[in-house]
Design an enzyme around this catalytic site. Structure first.
Site, PDB file in Angstrom:
ATOM      1  N   PHE A  90      35.206 -16.695  29.791  1.00 26.28           N
ATOM      2  CA  PHE A  90      34.323 -16.829  28.633  1.00 26.28           C
ATOM      3  C   PHE A  90      32.898 -16.398  28.967  1.00 26.28           C
ATOM      4  O   PHE A  90      32.347 -16.787  30.000  1.00 26.28           O
ATOM      5  CB  PHE A  90      34.268 -18.292  28.169  1.00 26.28           C
ATOM      6  N   ASP A  91      32.299 -15.645  28.058  1.00 21.75           N
ATOM      7  CA  ASP A  91      30.856 -15.471  28.053  1.00 21.75           C
ATOM      8  C   ASP A  91      30.256 -16.821  27.653  1.00 21.75           C
ATOM      9  O   ASP A  91      30.942 -17.670  27.095  1.00 21.75           O
ATOM     10  CB  ASP A  91      30.506 -14.377  27.037  1.00 21.75           C
ATOM     11  N   LEU A  92      28.964 -17.014  27.930  1.00 19.77           N
ATOM     12  CA  LEU A  92      28.310 -18.275  27.551  1.00 19.77           C
ATOM     13  C   LEU A  92      27.523 -18.140  26.248  1.00 19.77           C
ATOM     14  O   LEU A  92      27.905 -18.688  25.210  1.00 19.77           O
ATOM     15  CB  LEU A  92      27.388 -18.752  28.683  1.00 19.77           C
TER      16      LEU A  92
END
Length: 219
Positions: A8-10
């Site tokens: 996941f990107d943040l």
């Protein structure tokens, strides 16, 4: 759609961090004598996601040295105030809980400095869902998304089984970084990117909501 690991990107994927980032960019531009470029916060949403050094150069026409100075000003505000002008997207914690229960390996791969990624996840009690949490190295300001992803894959021991991992992010940088490392990418449009940029870079699928992301991941 079944993978072993989800990266996941943040910013714009797990948390709505735009307020803190754009206000800190605005602060930095004012300090650099370029306040007019930061008059409208919505224009500064292009800073959510990509490496700051490159974005200051592209947006403000700064030299690399000037951009480095702007990043220092940005962090004066962001590390104290901006980092907490942020919130998880509705339903994210519940989705991560379901994915964890399904047996997925969960990781974070972000262009935000590593220490700040961990502060944000800890602040919102999300860190416990992830086996690996990686941000960029603060002493490598040109570190790319692809390089962060490579470090995550190495920790997950999936360098030779890349088909078992998928990236999830809201900007074309996420899709591009995934492609550069041999991964597919699921795009999300509830963050700071849009369907056009995600499609243009070749996102495998696109979710408009957290619920739709869960449907794509079959939880």
């Amino acid at each position: 759609m079944r993978y072993k690991a989800l990266l996941f990107d943040l910013d714009g994927t797990l948390t709505a961090s735009g307020e803190g980032i754009t206000k800190s960019v605005q602060y930095a531009l004012r300090k650099m004598g370029k306040g007019a470029l930061g008059e409208h916060l919505e224009d500064l949403e292009v800073f959510v996601g990509p490496p700051l050094l490159n974005q200051f150069m592209a947006y403000a026409g700064f030299s690399e040295e000037e951009a480095g100075e702007a990043v220092k000003h940005y962090r004066e505000r962001y590390t104290v105030t901006g980092i907490f002008e942020n919130r998880p997207y509705e339903g994210i914690a519940e989705l991560l809980e379901k994915l964890q229960a399904k047996g997925y390996l969960l990781a974070v791969a972000s262009s935000k400095p590593d220490s700040m990624v961990k502060i944000v996840l800890d602040h919102f009690h999300l860190e416990g869902y992830f086996q690996v949490i990686k941000g960029s190295d603060i002493v490598r300001p040109k570190m790319t998304k692809a390089q962060v992803i490579e470090e995550v894959l190495a920790e997950l021991r999936l360098e030779n089984r890349r088909e078992e991992a998928v990236m999830i992010g809201d900007r074309f940088y996420d899709v591009r970084g995934a492609k550069e490392t041999g991964l597919s990418c699921i795009g999300v449009t509830y963050g700071y990117g849009n369907r056009e940029e995600l499609q243009r870079e070749g996102a495998l699928k696109i979710a408009e909501t957290v619920d739709e992301l869960g449907q794509i991941l079959e939880v």
